[in-house]
Design a protein around this motif. Structure first.
Motif, PDB file in Angstrom:
ATOM      1  N   VAL A 103     -34.270  28.535 -21.171  1.00 31.67           N
ATOM      2  CA  VAL A 103     -34.820  28.706 -22.514  1.00 31.67           C
ATOM      3  C   VAL A 103     -35.225  30.167 -22.658  1.00 31.67           C
ATOM      4  O   VAL A 103     -35.912  30.722 -21.796  1.00 31.67           O
ATOM      5  CB  VAL A 103     -36.047  27.789 -22.735  1.00 31.67           C
ATOM      6  N   LYS A 104     -34.782  30.789 -23.750  1.00 31.15           N
ATOM      7  CA  LYS A 104     -35.164  32.177 -24.056  1.00 31.15           C
ATOM      8  C   LYS A 104     -36.503  32.139 -24.790  1.00 31.15           C
ATOM      9  O   LYS A 104     -36.562  31.872 -25.987  1.00 31.15           O
ATOM     10  CB  LYS A 104     -34.087  32.853 -24.892  1.00 31.15           C
ATOM     11  N   LEU A 105     -37.567  32.405 -24.077  1.00 30.18           N
ATOM     12  CA  LEU A 105     -38.909  32.288 -24.638  1.00 30.18           C
ATOM     13  C   LEU A 105     -39.195  33.319 -25.722  1.00 30.18           C
ATOM     14  O   LEU A 105     -40.002  33.071 -26.619  1.00 30.18           O
ATOM     15  CB  LEU A 105     -39.950  32.381 -23.534  1.00 30.18           C
ATOM     16  N   ALA A 106     -38.552  34.472 -25.664  1.00 30.04           N
ATOM     17  CA  ALA A 106     -38.823  35.533 -26.635  1.00 30.04           C
ATOM     18  C   ALA A 106     -38.405  35.138 -28.049  1.00 30.04           C
ATOM     19  O   ALA A 106     -38.948  35.662 -29.022  1.00 30.04           O
ATOM     20  CB  ALA A 106     -38.116  36.823 -26.225  1.00 30.04           C
ATOM     21  N   ILE A 107     -37.474  34.201 -28.175  1.00 33.42           N
ATOM     22  CA  ILE A 107     -37.028  33.818 -29.514  1.00 33.42           C
ATOM     23  C   ILE A 107     -37.358  32.362 -29.848  1.00 33.42           C
ATOM     24  O   ILE A 107     -37.097  31.923 -30.963  1.00 33.42           O
ATOM     25  CB  ILE A 107     -35.517  34.074 -29.706  1.00 33.42           C
ATOM     26  N   GLU A 112     -39.712  24.709 -29.569  1.00 34.77           N
ATOM     27  CA  GLU A 112     -38.263  24.869 -29.599  1.00 34.77           C
ATOM     28  C   GLU A 112     -37.717  25.098 -28.201  1.00 34.77           C
ATOM     29  O   GLU A 112     -38.395  25.622 -27.331  1.00 34.77           O
ATOM     30  CB  GLU A 112     -37.865  26.067 -30.460  1.00 34.77           C
ATOM     31  N   ARG A 113     -36.488  24.689 -28.032  1.00 35.41           N
ATOM     32  CA  ARG A 113     -35.765  24.945 -26.793  1.00 35.41           C
ATOM     33  C   ARG A 113     -34.482  25.666 -27.178  1.00 35.41           C
ATOM     34  O   ARG A 113     -33.471  25.021 -27.435  1.00 35.41           O
ATOM     35  CB  ARG A 113     -35.476  23.649 -26.049  1.00 35.41           C
ATOM     36  N   ILE A 114     -34.551  26.980 -27.242  1.00 33.48           N
ATOM     37  CA  ILE A 114     -33.381  27.781 -27.587  1.00 33.48           C
ATOM     38  C   ILE A 114     -32.824  28.336 -26.282  1.00 33.48           C
ATOM     39  O   ILE A 114     -33.472  29.130 -25.609  1.00 33.48           O
ATOM     40  CB  ILE A 114     -33.753  28.918 -28.556  1.00 33.48           C
ATOM     41  N   GLY A 115     -31.646  27.875 -25.928  1.00 35.72           N
ATOM     42  CA  GLY A 115     -31.070  28.320 -24.669  1.00 35.72           C
ATOM     43  C   GLY A 115     -29.819  27.538 -24.319  1.00 35.72           C
ATOM     44  O   GLY A 115     -29.119  27.050 -25.197  1.00 35.72           O
ATOM     45  N   ILE A 116     -29.578  27.406 -23.020  1.00 38.22           N
ATOM     46  CA  ILE A 116     -28.350  26.761 -22.539  1.00 38.22           C
ATOM     47  C   ILE A 116     -28.661  25.767 -21.434  1.00 38.22           C
ATOM     48  O   ILE A 116     -29.706  25.831 -20.783  1.00 38.22           O
ATOM     49  CB  ILE A 116     -27.340  27.788 -21.995  1.00 38.22           C
ATOM     50  N   THR A 117     -27.713  24.883 -21.223  1.00 35.80           N
ATOM     51  CA  THR A 117     -27.687  24.026 -20.040  1.00 35.80           C
ATOM     52  C   THR A 117     -26.297  24.165 -19.438  1.00 35.80           C
ATOM     53  O   THR A 117     -25.296  24.022 -20.154  1.00 35.80           O
ATOM     54  CB  THR A 117     -27.946  22.553 -20.400  1.00 35.80           C
ATOM     55  N   MET A 118     -26.233  24.485 -18.147  1.00 36.39           N
ATOM     56  CA  MET A 118     -24.963  24.624 -17.450  1.00 36.39           C
ATOM     57  C   MET A 118     -24.971  23.688 -16.248  1.00 36.39           C
ATOM     58  O   MET A 118     -25.951  23.625 -15.512  1.00 36.39           O
ATOM     59  CB  MET A 118     -24.749  26.062 -16.980  1.00 36.39           C
TER      60      MET A 118
END
Length: 123
Positions: A103-107, A112-118
């Motif tokens: 999760v990109k905490l800066a945005i 919210e959970r803005i980011g990726i799962t790989m």
């Protein structure tokens, strides 16, 4: 089918040089990283089973922090996730699958959970 042991480290925060835009590329960004690792498991864990039969949670934290190369800028957080997975695969032949969530905490706003799962599997 064989047994698997699943280890997790959740919501570990680390500063990483990452980003595409100019305002992102000069300072580390806070990332919240969660890792799930599937390991081959022995048939049974007795009360006196040594740690060597499993894996230390610290290995997962290491892959998401001190194993990241200092001073290296990852354009995409997908590159951070791949580096974490590669570190865990190379460190232990029993690792079968690695799931990395970032999760990109800066945005991200409060919930919210803005980011990726790989998810990577041993090849």
């Amino acid at each position: 089918m064989h047994d698997l042991l699943q280890l997790q480290v959740r919501d570990f925060e680390v500063q990483v040089l990452t980003g595409v835009y100019s305002e992102e590329t000069h300072l580390p960004q806070p990332l919240r990283i969660s890792i799930t690792v599937d390991l081959d498991a022995p048939a049974h864990f007795a009360p006196d089973t040594p740690l060597s039969a499993s894996k230390s949670y610290l290995d997962l934290k290491h892959a998401a922090s001190t194993a990241l190369p200092p001073g290296v800028h990852f354009t995409l957080i997908e590159g951070v996730a791949d580096h974490i997975a590669d570190t865990l695969f190379l460190g232990d032949a029993r690792v079968r699958r690695v799931k990395v969530e970032i999760v990109k905490l800066a945005i991200a706003e409060a919930d919210e959970r803005i980011g990726i799962t790989m998810v990577r599997h041993r090849r």
